[in-house]
Each structure stands twice: as structure tokens, then as C-alpha cells.
Design a protein around this motif. Structure first.
Motif, PDB file in Angstrom:
ATOM      1  N   ALA A 289     -34.750 -14.165  -1.807  1.00 31.85           N
ATOM      2  CA  ALA A 289     -34.659 -12.844  -1.184  1.00 31.85           C
ATOM      3  C   ALA A 289     -33.998 -12.983   0.177  1.00 31.85           C
ATOM      4  N   CYS A 290     -33.440 -11.868   0.658  1.00 33.94           N
ATOM      5  CA  CYS A 290     -32.745 -11.880   1.955  1.00 33.94           C
ATOM      6  C   CYS A 290     -33.779 -11.772   3.070  1.00 33.94           C
ATOM      7  N   SER A 291     -33.825 -12.806   3.927  1.00 29.29           N
ATOM      8  CA  SER A 291     -34.836 -12.762   4.992  1.00 29.29           C
ATOM      9  C   SER A 291     -34.589 -11.599   5.939  1.00 29.29           C
TER      10      SER A 291
ATOM     11  N   SER B 223     -23.207  -3.876  -3.918  1.00 28.54           N
ATOM     12  CA  SER B 223     -22.702  -4.781  -2.874  1.00 28.54           C
ATOM     13  C   SER B 223     -23.656  -5.949  -2.672  1.00 28.54           C
ATOM     14  N   CYS B 224     -24.960  -5.743  -2.801  1.00 31.02           N
ATOM     15  CA  CYS B 224     -25.869  -6.887  -2.743  1.00 31.02           C
ATOM     16  C   CYS B 224     -27.055  -6.632  -3.665  1.00 31.02           C
ATOM     17  N   ASP B 225     -27.130  -7.411  -4.734  1.00 28.21           N
ATOM     18  CA  ASP B 225     -28.187  -7.206  -5.734  1.00 28.21           C
ATOM     19  C   ASP B 225     -29.575  -7.378  -5.136  1.00 28.21           C
ATOM     20  N   ILE B 226     -29.737  -8.456  -4.355  1.00 25.37           N
ATOM     21  CA  ILE B 226     -31.092  -8.741  -3.894  1.00 25.37           C
ATOM     22  C   ILE B 226     -31.553  -7.692  -2.889  1.00 25.37           C
ATOM     23  N   ASN B 227     -30.642  -7.228  -2.051  1.00 20.65           N
ATOM     24  CA  ASN B 227     -31.003  -6.183  -1.091  1.00 20.65           C
ATOM     25  C   ASN B 227     -31.385  -4.906  -1.842  1.00 20.65           C
ATOM     26  N   SER B 228     -30.579  -4.511  -2.834  1.00 17.80           N
ATOM     27  CA  SER B 228     -30.890  -3.265  -3.538  1.00 17.80           C
ATOM     28  C   SER B 228     -32.195  -3.406  -4.320  1.00 17.80           C
TER      29      SER B 228
ATOM     30  N   THR C 189     -18.382 -15.711  11.012  1.00 16.17           N
ATOM     31  CA  THR C 189     -17.876 -14.988   9.847  1.00 16.17           C
ATOM     32  C   THR C 189     -18.927 -14.143   9.125  1.00 16.17           C
ATOM     33  N   TYR C 190     -20.193 -14.382   9.365  1.00 19.04           N
ATOM     34  CA  TYR C 190     -21.152 -13.467   8.739  1.00 19.04           C
ATOM     35  C   TYR C 190     -22.219 -13.026   9.729  1.00 19.04           C
ATOM     36  N   THR C 191     -23.345 -13.718   9.802  1.00 17.33           N
ATOM     37  CA  THR C 191     -24.359 -13.293  10.778  1.00 17.33           C
ATOM     38  C   THR C 191     -24.447 -14.339  11.889  1.00 17.33           C
TER      39      THR C 191
ATOM     40  N   PRO D  20     -20.022  -2.915   7.223  1.00 14.83           N
ATOM     41  CA  PRO D  20     -20.078  -4.349   6.924  1.00 14.83           C
ATOM     42  C   PRO D  20     -20.926  -4.608   5.676  1.00 14.83           C
ATOM     43  N   MET D  21     -20.598  -5.610   4.949  1.00 15.24           N
ATOM     44  CA  MET D  21     -21.223  -6.005   3.697  1.00 15.24           C
ATOM     45  C   MET D  21     -20.783  -5.083   2.562  1.00 15.24           C
ATOM     46  N   THR D  22     -20.905  -3.757   2.718  1.00 14.00           N
ATOM     47  CA  THR D  22     -20.453  -2.866   1.648  1.00 14.00           C
ATOM     48  C   THR D  22     -18.969  -3.140   1.411  1.00 14.00           C
TER      49      THR D  22
ATOM     50  N   SER E 218     -30.596 -18.011   1.467  1.00  9.52           N
ATOM     51  CA  SER E 218     -30.578 -17.391   0.143  1.00  9.52           C
ATOM     52  C   SER E 218     -29.492 -16.333  -0.034  1.00  9.52           C
ATOM     53  N   CYS E 219     -28.554 -16.239   0.869  1.00  9.67           N
ATOM     54  CA  CYS E 219     -27.515 -15.215   0.716  1.00  9.67           C
ATOM     55  C   CYS E 219     -26.473 -15.686  -0.286  1.00  9.67           C
ATOM     56  N   LYS E 220     -26.775 -15.427  -1.562  1.00 11.67           N
ATOM     57  CA  LYS E 220     -25.889 -15.925  -2.622  1.00 11.67           C
ATOM     58  C   LYS E 220     -24.484 -15.350  -2.487  1.00 11.67           C
ATOM     59  N   GLN E 221     -24.424 -14.122  -2.014  1.00  9.89           N
ATOM     60  CA  GLN E 221     -23.110 -13.471  -1.929  1.00  9.89           C
ATOM     61  C   GLN E 221     -22.178 -14.279  -1.038  1.00  9.89           C
ATOM     62  N   THR E 222     -22.640 -14.554   0.187  1.00  8.55           N
ATOM     63  CA  THR E 222     -21.716 -15.208   1.116  1.00  8.55           C
ATOM     64  C   THR E 222     -21.598 -16.705   0.831  1.00  8.55           C
TER      65      THR E 222
HETATM   66  S1  SF4 Z   1     -25.218 -10.015   1.330  1.00  5.14           S
HETATM   67 FE1  SF4 Z   1     -26.564 -11.620   2.085  1.00  5.14          FE
HETATM   68  S2  SF4 Z   1     -27.124 -11.001   4.189  1.00  5.14           S
HETATM   69 FE2  SF4 Z   1     -26.303  -9.160   3.127  1.00  5.14          FE
HETATM   70  S3  SF4 Z   1     -28.182  -8.183   2.377  1.00  5.14           S
HETATM   71 FE3  SF4 Z   1     -27.322  -9.470   0.740  1.00  5.14          FE
HETATM   72  S4  SF4 Z   1     -28.446 -11.400   0.887  1.00  5.14           S
HETATM   73 FE4  SF4 Z   1     -28.739 -10.266   2.810  1.00  5.14          FE
END
Ligand code: SF4
Length: 469
Positions: free
Chosen positions: A143-145, A172-177, A313-315, A368-370, A405-409
Motif C-alpha cells: 500500500a502507498c504509505s 492512474s494508481c490502483d493501490i491509491n484508488s 523526479t517523484y517525491t 501530478p500522478m494523474t 511500495s510505489c509499483k507505478q514509479t
Molecule cells: S503512484 Fe505511487 S506515490 Fe502515487 S499514490 Fe500510487 S503508490 Fe502512492
């Protein structure tokens, strides 16, 4: 599970409740504070908050920091006030433009990632207990911390509870949604959502606008309030003014040494994700621009020389503000911003309800992210944005950090690094660790790694950045 929550976490121990209480200190701070007063305050603050305050209260940014802290306090007040007066509180992810919620008289936005960050910077234990609580329930550790810390607290059912969740992370982000959806189902509150079309063609954009207009109708139905055009216009005008100031600040980053203090990167999106569309946001953006201009005019810079200009480049890392932002600045390493600053704000046409909603839909599509992770190719769009920003700001290196755990990035980080090197000869340092959880990698290790990268790679580059491409 409910019994477990009641035993382990009491209402006054919920993240939002604690952050709200601890931030009450902000109301007691005078507009101007001497070094002696700041030092005195440190003695009564819990150590985590004292560390954060030390970073924000360094004399060179103190005035702006106070304005920013007051904005955050007013944002937290707004949520509590909303509960008292019968307004509805929407929990939104960071990439949902809060000005849309501010357009409604009867609604207030709270943002999960900002709340997690406030927990990390202000609370004893830095929010880890809420992450642990969520893990203890069996939620996956991928999960996204960024949001799970706050969501973990909400799941205890002992914290401040929102009235509904708006999620715009679908596609845009499965785990966030999924995290936000799970929370809404678990708390049995409505879930309103906005899906990002991965297709960015004209057809895809039209479809996205349709989804957006539908979401606004859902909000109107839920709140029992039709959007008032005059109120919208006021919000839009504030948002437009803040956007102009955003670009002014962006341009100030182009000077070397950079006159914009490193932590303003974080302050910018702290404002963007909470109070955009209000006068408070305009005030803080203006204060950052004014201070940066003054520093430029007076040639002020906290190190002997600017030795590296880094774009993240990201956070960034949030568990030790002084240890990251100020430490870098005092060692001549400029933080030009990170992925969360890739906001690309545009002016919204205030002519009509239709034009304002269309403008906000476009802004939501480019958040951002979207914009990057919700693109048809996340690595290509992410790379395009980073290469454009690094060229514009004259970065000579990039640094990637996210969370474990940010699989996307993580899936695109090395592709982006290789292409960035090929196109622009800009090296990227990939850091391990978690932006919100200090026990993954301590700040001292991160500092050592950044230091080695700057000395052994950035300073020794044979060809200047942007020699190719
Ligand atoms: S893309 Fe990464 S940082 Fe952004 S919400 Fe998803 S898991 Fe979190």
C-alpha cells in the motif's frame, strides 16, 4: 476489528484529532518571532514537532513559514468547523483539485496524503502506529504509505470521520484508488469517483470531461446544493492568481544560485493540495515569490556556492525536513522541486459555469500522478515531463525517491533514468527508502548517498547537462 480499534486507539489518539490539537500551537505564535523565542518554543515541543519547526523556523524563511503554518491550521479548522455547522467533509487524494470542493458552500476538502504528512512531521511516533494498525488488519504492505498512514487512522473508527470520499485515482494508481474505495466501504460512506481515461486523444479528453461533469452532478446531489456561479467565480479568480504566482516562482528557480529556498517546493504543493482557490493560498504563494525576489536582489544564498541543481523526479522525504531540504541547501545542493510540483496550472476562463467547469476538468486531468501515471505510457509521459522541467530549470542532476511500495514509479524509474541520461546527459540517483516512514532508511544514510553522488558523479561529469537533446 472494532473492538481491537477501541482498545488500541482512543479518539484523542486518532491522527487527524492529534494533528488538529497539536497545530493549535500555531494560533499562539506571534507574527514576528525572535531567535530566542523560537529556541524557547523548542523546549516545550515534542521532539518530532520540534525537529520540523526547527527546519521551518530558520531565520531565512521564518516569515513565509508562519504564513504557511497558519494556512494549514485554517484548513484543519475548516474541517472541524464544517462538522459543527453541518457542512460535509470530503476526503480526497492529493491529485484531486481542492478548489472544486471549495466552490461549494456546504463542503470542505481534507486530503489524505497531506494528513499523513502532517502526522509524520508533527506527531510523536511519526504516524507509524497507523501504518502498523493497517498492516495488522491484513492490508497489504504494498500500500502507498502516503495515504495509508491517514487511512490506517480512519480505519480505527476513532478518528475524525469524513462524510464521503472522492477518488480520482482510478486508472492512474490502483493501490491509491483501492485504498480509498476500501475506506469508503468500510466506513459505509459514499464513494464518488472520477476515472482517468488512459487515452489522451481528443476523444479520450472529451470522455474525461464527461466523467468530470458527472462527478460534479454527484457532488451536487450528495450535498443538496447547486453550484453557485458567483461563488465559483471567486474561487476560480483566486486559483488563477495562485497559478500566476506558481509560474513566477517557477521562473525564479532558473537563477543560479537558486534564490528559492529548498523547502518552498514542499510549501507549494502543501498549498496546492489544500487551500487552492482561497485567498490564503494566494497570500502564501505571494509571500514565497516576494521572498525569493528579495533573495535574488540581495544575492542571498545559504552556502558558499551552488554545487548541484537537483530535480527530484517523484517525491521527497518528509520525515526529517531539516535533514533533507535545509541540509541540502546549506551544502549548496538546490532542490528545484519534485514530481509533486509538476502541477502545470493553467488559467481558467471565468466567463460561465460551463467554462469554469471545463477549466477545472482540464486542471484535474493534468494534476501530478494523474498526468504521468495515468498516461497511456507512464514512463514516456513521466520522462517527457521530467526532461522538460530539468531543461527549463537547468538541472544538472535528478534524484528519484518514492516509497518502497510505489509499483507505478518503481516500474518506470530505471527506464526514465536511462533515457534522461541519453537525451540530456543528466544523471539520476535512485534512492531506496520511504518518503513517509523513517525506519526504512535513516536520513543520515540518504545524506551520505546524496553527498557521494554529488561529489563523484555530478561534479565530475565530462559533458555538461543538455549537451545532447
Ligand atoms: S503512484 Fe505511487 S506515490 Fe502515487 S499514490 Fe500510487 S503508490 Fe502512492
Amino acid at each position: 476489528m472494532t473492538a481491537m480499534a477501541q482498545v488500541e486507539i482512543r479518539p484523542y489518539e486518532g491522527l487527524i484529532n492529534r494533528v488538529y490539537e497539536i497545530f493549535s500551537i500555531v494560533d499562539k505564535l506571534p507574527d514576528k518571532m525572535s531567535d530566542l523565542e523560537v529556541e524557547g518554543m523548542m523546549h516545550v515541543l515534542p521532539s518530532e514537532l520540534a525537529g520540523t519547526m526547527r527546519a521551518f523556523m530558520v531565520p531565512r524563511i521564518r516569515g513565509v513559514s508562519l504564513k504557511f503554518l497558519r494556512l494549514v491550521k485554517r484548513w484543519l479548522d475548516g474541517a472541524h468547523e464544517a462538522k459543527r455547522t453541518g457542512k460535509k467533509v470530503f476526503l480526497v487524494p492529493f491529485n484531486f483539485p481542492p478548489e472544486i470542493v471549495h466552490c461549494f458552500e456546504g463542503a470542505w476538502p481534507i486530503t489524505s496524503e497531506v494528513l499523513s504528512t502532517l502526522g509524520v512531521v508533527a506527531l510523536e511516533g511519526q504516524g507509524e502506529r497507523y501504518w502498523d494498525y493497517a498492516m495488522g488488519l491484513g492490508l497489504p504492505d504494498f500500500a502507498c504509505s502516503a495515504n495509508m498512514i491517514e487511512v490506517g487512522s480512519a480505519l480505527t473508527e476513532s478518528d475524525f470521520i469524513p462524510d464521503a470520499v472522492i477518488s480520482d485515482c482510478f486508472a492512474s494508481c490502483d493501490i491509491n484508488s483501492k485504498t480509498h474505495e476500501f475506506l469508503a466501504r468500510y466506513l459505509d460512506i459514499p464513494l464518488l469517483f472520477l476515472e482517468k481515461t488512459v487515452d489522451n486523444s481528443e476523444r479520450g479528453v472529451r470522455q474525461y470531461y464527461k466523467y468530470f461533469f458527472r462527478l460534479v452532478e454527484d457532488m451536487e446531489d450528495f450535498l443538496g446544493e447547486k453550484l453557485d456561479e458567483e461563488r465559483m467565480r471567486m474561487v476560480v479568480e483566486n486559483a488563477n492568481r495562485a497559478s500566476e504566482l506558481f509560474w513566477e516562482l517557477w521562473d525564479m528557480h532558473k537563477f543560479s544560485p537558486c534564490p528559492v529556498p529548498n523547502v518552498f517546493s514542499l510549501v507549494t504543493y502543501g498549498v496546492r493540495y489544500t487551500m487552492w482557490g482561497t485567498e490564503d493560498a494566494v497570500e502564501v504563494m505571494q509571500a514565497m515569490v516576494d521572498l525569493s525576489k528579495e533573495r535574488l536582489a540581495r544575492g542571498l544564498y545559504p552556502a558558499e556556492a551552488e554545487v548541484a541543481r537537483s530535480l527530484w523526479t517523484y517525491t521527497s522525504y518528509y520525515f526529517d525536513m531539516g535533514g533533507l531540504f535545509n541540509w541540502m541547501e546549506e551544502n549548496g545542493i538546490t532542490h528545484l522541486g519534485d514530481g509533486l510540483d509538476l502541477i502545470f496550472p493553467q488559467a481558467i476562463d471565468p466567463t460561465s459555469r460551463e467554462s469554469m467547469l471545463t477549466g477545472m476538468a482540464e486542471i484535474a486531468r493534468n494534476m501530478p500522478m494523474t498526468r504521468q501515471m495515468g498516461a497511456s505510457s507512464m514512463s514516456v509521459q513521466w520522462l517527457d515531463d521530467i526532461s522538460w522541467a530539468s531543461r527549463e530549470l537547468d538541472a544538472d542532476c535528478c534524484i528519484y525517491c518514492g516509497h518502497h511500495s510505489c509499483k507505478q514509479t518503481w516500474s518506470g524509474a530505471s527506464v526514465v533514468r536511462a533515457e534522461l541520461m541519453k537525451r540530456s546527459r543528466i544523471p539520476t540517483l535512485i534512492l531506496q527508502g520511504d518518503s513517509w516512514i523513517k525506519r526504512m532508511t535513516p536520513i543520515t544514510v540518504l545524506q551520505e548517498t546524496i553527498d557521494e553522488f554529488v561529489n563523484n558523479v555530478v561534479k565530475r561529469r565530462e559533458a555538461p547537462a543538455r549537451a545532447i537533446g
